[in-house]
Design an enzyme around this catalytic site. Structure first.
Site, short mmCIF file in Angstrom:
data_model
loop_
_atom_site.label_atom_id
_atom_site.label_comp_id
_atom_site.label_asym_id
_atom_site.label_seq_id
_atom_site.Cartn_x
_atom_site.Cartn_y
_atom_site.Cartn_z
N GLU A 1 -2.54 -14.87 -17.43
CA GLU A 1 -3.47 -15.57 -16.55
C GLU A 1 -4.01 -16.82 -17.26
O GLU A 1 -4.55 -16.74 -18.36
CB GLU A 1 -4.62 -14.63 -16.15
CG GLU A 1 -5.78 -15.29 -15.43
CD GLU A 1 -5.40 -16.07 -14.19
OE1 GLU A 1 -4.77 -15.49 -13.29
OE2 GLU A 1 -5.70 -17.29 -14.12
N HIS B 1 -23.56 14.98 1.89
CA HIS B 1 -23.44 15.42 0.49
C HIS B 1 -22.41 16.55 0.40
O HIS B 1 -22.41 17.44 1.23
CB HIS B 1 -24.78 15.93 -0.02
CG HIS B 1 -24.70 16.49 -1.40
ND1 HIS B 1 -24.61 15.68 -2.52
CD2 HIS B 1 -24.66 17.77 -1.85
CE1 HIS B 1 -24.53 16.45 -3.60
NE2 HIS B 1 -24.55 17.73 -3.22
N LYS C 1 0.83 -1.22 0.00
CA LYS C 1 0.00 0.00 0.00
C LYS C 1 0.86 1.26 0.00
O LYS C 1 0.48 2.27 -0.58
CB LYS C 1 -0.97 0.00 1.19
CG LYS C 1 -2.33 -0.56 0.85
CD LYS C 1 -2.43 -2.06 0.79
CE LYS C 1 -2.37 -2.71 -0.53
NZ LYS C 1 -2.40 -4.17 -0.47
P1 FAD Z 1 1.61 -13.95 8.51
O1 FAD Z 1 1.34 -12.52 8.37
O2 FAD Z 1 2.27 -14.65 7.37
O3 FAD Z 1 2.49 -14.11 9.83
C1 FAD Z 1 3.05 -15.31 10.19
C2 FAD Z 1 4.25 -15.06 11.06
O4 FAD Z 1 4.68 -16.28 11.61
C3 FAD Z 1 5.44 -14.48 10.30
O5 FAD Z 1 5.96 -13.37 10.99
C4 FAD Z 1 6.46 -15.62 10.28
O6 FAD Z 1 7.78 -15.16 10.34
C5 FAD Z 1 6.09 -16.35 11.56
N1 FAD Z 1 6.48 -17.76 11.56
C6 FAD Z 1 6.30 -18.68 10.59
N2 FAD Z 1 6.75 -19.87 10.99
C7 FAD Z 1 7.24 -19.69 12.23
C8 FAD Z 1 7.86 -20.55 13.17
N3 FAD Z 1 8.04 -21.83 12.92
N4 FAD Z 1 8.25 -20.00 14.35
C9 FAD Z 1 8.07 -18.69 14.62
N5 FAD Z 1 7.50 -17.85 13.77
C10 FAD Z 1 7.08 -18.34 12.61
N6 FAD Z 1 -4.06 -8.95 3.17
C11 FAD Z 1 -4.95 -7.96 3.42
O7 FAD Z 1 -5.86 -8.16 4.21
N7 FAD Z 1 -4.84 -6.74 2.82
C12 FAD Z 1 -3.85 -6.47 1.94
O8 FAD Z 1 -3.77 -5.35 1.43
C13 FAD Z 1 -2.91 -7.48 1.66
N8 FAD Z 1 -1.90 -7.25 0.79
C14 FAD Z 1 -0.96 -8.22 0.58
C15 FAD Z 1 0.07 -7.95 -0.32
C16 FAD Z 1 1.05 -8.90 -0.55
C17 FAD Z 1 2.16 -8.59 -1.50
C18 FAD Z 1 0.99 -10.14 0.14
C19 FAD Z 1 2.05 -11.17 -0.05
C20 FAD Z 1 -0.04 -10.42 1.03
C21 FAD Z 1 -1.04 -9.47 1.25
N9 FAD Z 1 -2.11 -9.71 2.10
C22 FAD Z 1 -3.04 -8.73 2.31
C23 FAD Z 1 -2.27 -11.00 2.80
C24 FAD Z 1 -1.84 -10.88 4.25
O9 FAD Z 1 -0.48 -10.47 4.28
C25 FAD Z 1 -1.99 -12.22 4.96
O10 FAD Z 1 -3.30 -12.70 4.78
C26 FAD Z 1 -1.72 -12.07 6.44
O11 FAD Z 1 -0.41 -11.60 6.66
C27 FAD Z 1 -1.92 -13.40 7.16
O12 FAD Z 1 -1.66 -13.23 8.51
P2 FAD Z 1 -1.13 -14.44 9.41
O13 FAD Z 1 -1.00 -13.88 10.79
O14 FAD Z 1 -1.97 -15.63 9.20
O15 FAD Z 1 0.31 -14.81 8.83
P1 AMP Z 2 -4.37 -15.71 -6.55
O1 AMP Z 2 -4.53 -17.13 -6.09
O2 AMP Z 2 -5.58 -14.85 -6.37
O3 AMP Z 2 -3.12 -15.07 -6.03
O4 AMP Z 2 -4.17 -15.79 -8.13
C1 AMP Z 2 -3.18 -16.55 -8.75
C2 AMP Z 2 -3.56 -16.73 -10.22
O5 AMP Z 2 -2.46 -17.32 -10.91
C3 AMP Z 2 -4.76 -17.62 -10.44
O6 AMP Z 2 -5.76 -16.88 -11.10
C4 AMP Z 2 -4.23 -18.76 -11.33
O7 AMP Z 2 -5.14 -19.14 -12.32
C5 AMP Z 2 -2.99 -18.13 -11.97
N1 AMP Z 2 -1.99 -19.12 -12.44
C6 AMP Z 2 -1.51 -20.20 -11.76
N2 AMP Z 2 -0.60 -20.91 -12.50
C7 AMP Z 2 -0.49 -20.26 -13.72
C8 AMP Z 2 0.28 -20.47 -14.91
N3 AMP Z 2 1.12 -21.50 -15.06
N4 AMP Z 2 0.14 -19.59 -15.93
C9 AMP Z 2 -0.70 -18.53 -15.82
N5 AMP Z 2 -1.46 -18.29 -14.72
C10 AMP Z 2 -1.38 -19.12 -13.67
#
Ligand code: FAD
Ligand code: AMP
Length: 471
Positions: free
Chosen positions: A207, A445, A58
Site C-alpha cells: 500500500e 440477550h 462473498k
Molecule cells: P455495475 O454493477 O458495474 O453494472 C453496470 C452494468 O452495465 C454491467 O452489467 C455492464 O455490463 C453494463 N454496461 C456497461 N456499459 C454498457 C453499455 N455500453 N451498454 C450496455 N450495458 C453496459 N459493493 C457493495 O456494495 N458490496 C460489496 O460487497 C461489494 N463487493 C465488491 C467486490 C468486488 C471484487 C468488486 C469489483 C466490487 C464490489 N462492490 C461491492 C462494488 C459494486 O460491485 C459496485 O459498486 C456496483 O456493482 C455498482 O453498480 P452499478 O449498477 O453502478 O454498476
Molecule cells: P481502493 O481505492 O479503496 O480500492 O484502494 C486502492 C488502494 O491502492 C489505495 O489505497 C491506493 O493508495 C493504493 N495504490 C494505488 N497505486 C499504488 C501503487 N503504485 N503502489 C501501492 N499502492 C497503490
C-alpha cells in the site's frame, strides 16, 4: 401519466436493474439494455456486483471462512476434524452456480415487470436517442445511465489475466498461489487477500499510503490493521509499487523504497475502479465528464442534459451496490414526478474481512475537521457473552453523538457480524435518533446487538457490563 412515459436504462447492475423495476412499478414503459454475457455467452444481468463483485466475493469469503474456522477454531469447541482439505474447483463451481442462478433471477424479475430487456451494447446520442450495437432503438422521454465501473489498470502493470490479475481474475483462480502480491490495501485488496490467505497463500499487500484505510475511523482502522496482519497477510504501508514484470511465469515487483524486488506467483492489482462512461456516451450526447471520468450530476443524479440521469459507480460517492440501487429508485421516482432523495451520509460501508468492518455517518476525524463537538461511546466485543460464545471477541462498537443534542453522527464497528449490526445504526441515523434513544431501547440477550446498546449507554449514562468509570 406515467404509463405514457418511455424510459431507457443503460446497464443492468444494481443501479440499472433496480431503477428499471421501480420505473415499471410506477407504470412506465421500460427498456433496459445490458452487455454482460457469461462464459456460455448467455446474457447475465446483475452487473459487476453479481458477476464479479459483491456476490462472488462473498461466496468465496464464506467458503474460506468455514475452512479457516474448521482448521483453526473447531478444536476450541471440542470438535476434531481429522483430515481437512479444500477442493478449490468445487468451491469455484458453487460460486459459479450461485452467480448463474441469481442472474437468471434478475432476468426473471425484469420479465415479470414487463421490462423490455435487450442484451447488447448501448450508447446515448442526441435528443435522448439510444443506440444498441450502433443501431438506433428510438428516442425516450428519459434515459438513465448505469454502466458502472471498470478496474483501474496501472500503466506499468498491465493485466495479463494469468499472473497479473484484476479482481475478476482473482475471484476465478483455480489454484491457491503459494505467494500472492496485492497492490492496494483498499476494500477489494483486503477481501481478496483474506480469501486466498485463508487457503494457505502467503499474501503480501503493498500500500502506497502511510495510513491504513484512511476513510475508516482511525481507532477502528488501527484495531483492524493489527487483527488482519495476524491472519497470514502482511500489509506493508508506505510501499509504492513502481514496476511490475512477468518473469518465468512469476511476477517481479519493484518498490520505490526497496532496492531488492519481490517475486510472487501471482499479483492482484486492486488500486480502485474508474467510471465506465466513455463507450456509453456518443459525442452528440452533450454530456462532458469530470476529470476522473465520472459523470457530473447533482444530488438528484440529474446530468447537465435535461431528462438524462446517471447513477451508481458512474457518479460521485462511494462505489457500492446499495448506493447504486438507492439512486436507481430515486431516479425512477423523480422521473415519475414523485418526491425522492438520497443522502450519501446514510450509505453504510462494509469491508467483509474477519472480523468485518462497517460504518455509517461521520468519522471522528471528519467531525474534528468540521468542528462539530462530539461524545464517544464504545463497547468491546470482548465483554459480550454472545461474542465469547462465538469465539469472536476482537473489535468494538464505537458511536459518535453530538455533544449538545446527543444526535448520532457516526457509528463504527469492527467485529463479528458488523455488516448486519450496521443496519440498526443506519436506521437510527436516518431517523435522527440520539444516543439516549438507543440507550432506552432493549437489546435481546445474549446478542451482538447488545454492543451497540452498551456503546449508546457508554455515551450517556454509562455502560453496564464494563469495568470503566464514566468521566
Ligand atoms: P455495475 O454493477 O458495474 O453494472 C453496470 C452494468 O452495465 C454491467 O452489467 C455492464 O455490463 C453494463 N454496461 C456497461 N456499459 C454498457 C453499455 N455500453 N451498454 C450496455 N450495458 C453496459 N459493493 C457493495 O456494495 N458490496 C460489496 O460487497 C461489494 N463487493 C465488491 C467486490 C468486488 C471484487 C468488486 C469489483 C466490487 C464490489 N462492490 C461491492 C462494488 C459494486 O460491485 C459496485 O459498486 C456496483 O456493482 C455498482 O453498480 P452499478 O449498477 O453502478 O454498476
Ligand atoms: P481502493 O481505492 O479503496 O480500492 O484502494 C486502492 C488502494 O491502492 C489505495 O489505497 C491506493 O493508495 C493504493 N495504490 C494505488 N497505486 C499504488 C501503487 N503504485 N503502489 C501501492 N499502492 C497503490
Amino acid at each position: 401519466m406515467n404509463s405514457q412515459k418511455k424510459i431507457a436504462v443503460i446497464g443492468a447492475g444494481p443501479g440499472g436493474y433496480i431503477c428499471a423495476i421501480r420505473a415499471a412499478q410506477l407504470g412506465m414503459q421500460v427498456t433496459c439494455i445490458d452487455q454482460w454475457v457469461n462464459a456460455s455467452n448467455q446474457p447475465s444481468p446483475g452487473g459487476t456486483c453479481l458477476n464479479v463483485g459483491c456476490i462472488p466475493s462473498k461466496v468465496l469469503l464464506e467458503s474460506t471462512h468455514l475452512y479457516h474456522e474448521a482448521e483453526h477454531s473447531a478444536a476450541i469447541h471440542g470438535i476434531s476434524l481429522a483430515k481437512l482439505s479444500m477442493d478449490v474447483a468445487k468451491m469455484q463451481d458453487r460460486k459459479e452456480k450461485i452467480v448463474t442462478n441469481l442472474a437468471k433471477g434478475v432476468q426473471s424479475l425484469l420479465k415479470a415487470n414487463n421490462i423490455n430487456f435487450i442484451s447488447g451494447t448501448a450508447s446515448l446520442g442526441a435528443n435522448k436517442t439510444v443506440f444498441v450495437n450502433d443501431s438506433s432503438i428510438g428516442s425516450f422521454d428519459a434515459v438513465v445511465l448505469a454502466s458502472g465501473s471498470l478496474p483501474i489498470e496501472l500503466p506499468f502493470a498491465k493485466f495479463n489475466h494469468t499472473t497479473i490479475l484484476d479482481s475478476a481474475d482473482a475471484l476465478a483462480l483455480k489454484e491457491v498461489p503459494a505467494t500472492l502480491g496485492i497492490i492496494g490495501a483498499g476494500v477489494i485488496g483486503l477481501e481478496l487477500g483474506s480469501v486466498w490467505a485463508r487457503l494457505g497463500s502467503k499474501v503480501t499487500i503493498l500500500e502506497a499510503l502511510p495510513d491504513f484505510l484512511p476513510s475508516v475511523d482511525t481507532a477502528i482502522a488501527q484495531q483492524a490493521f493489527k487483527s488482519l496482519s495476524n491472519q497470514g497477510m502482511t500489509i506493508t504501508l508506505n510501499t509504492k509499487v513502481t514496476a511490475v514484470q512477468e518473469k518465468n511465469k512469476k511476477v517481479q515487483v519493484t518498490l520505490a523504497n526497496q532496492e531488492q524486488p519481490i517475486m510472487f506467483d501471482a499479483l492482484i492489482v486492486a488500486v480502485g475502479r474508474k467510471p465506465n462512461c466513455k463507450q456509453v456516451l456518443r459525442p452528440e450526447s452533450g454530456i462532458t465528464l469530470n476529470k476522473n471520468d465520472s459523470i457530473p450530476v447533482d444530488q438528484y443524479c440529474r446530468t447537465s442534459v435535461s431528462d438524462i440521469y446517471a447513477v451508481g459507480d458512474l457518479v460521485r460517492g462511494p462505489m457500492l451496490a446499495h448506493k447504486a440501487s438507492h439512486e436507481g429508485v430515486m431516479v425512477a421516482e423523480l422521473i415519475a414526478g414523485e418526491h425522492a432523495e438520497s443522502d450519501l451520509n446514510l450509505v453504510p460501508s462494509i469491508i467483509y474481512t474477519n472480523p468485518e468492518i462497517a460504518w455509517v455517518g461521520k468519522t471522528e476525524k471528519q467531525l474534528q475537521q468540521d468542528q462539530i463537538p462530539y461524545t464517544i461511546g464504545s463497547f468491546p466485543f470482548a465483554a459480550l457473552g454472545r461474542a465469547i460464545a462465538q469465539n469472536s471477541t476482537t473489535g468494538m462498537v464505537k458511536i459518535l453523538s453530538h455533544k449538545e443534542t446527543g444526535t448520532l453522527l457516526g457509528v463504527h464497528i469492527f467485529g463479528p457480524s458488523a455488516s448486519e449490526l450496521i443496519a440498526t445504526a443506519t436506521t437510527a441515523l436516518a431517523f435522527e435518533a440520539t444516543a439516549e434513544d438507543i440507550a432506552l431501547t432493549i437489546a435481546g440477550h445474549p446478542t451482538l446487538s447488545e454492543a451497540f446498546h452498551e456503546a449508546a449507554l457508554d455515551a450517556t449514562t454509562g455502560a453496564l457490563n464494563l469495568f470503566r468509570k464514566k468521566t
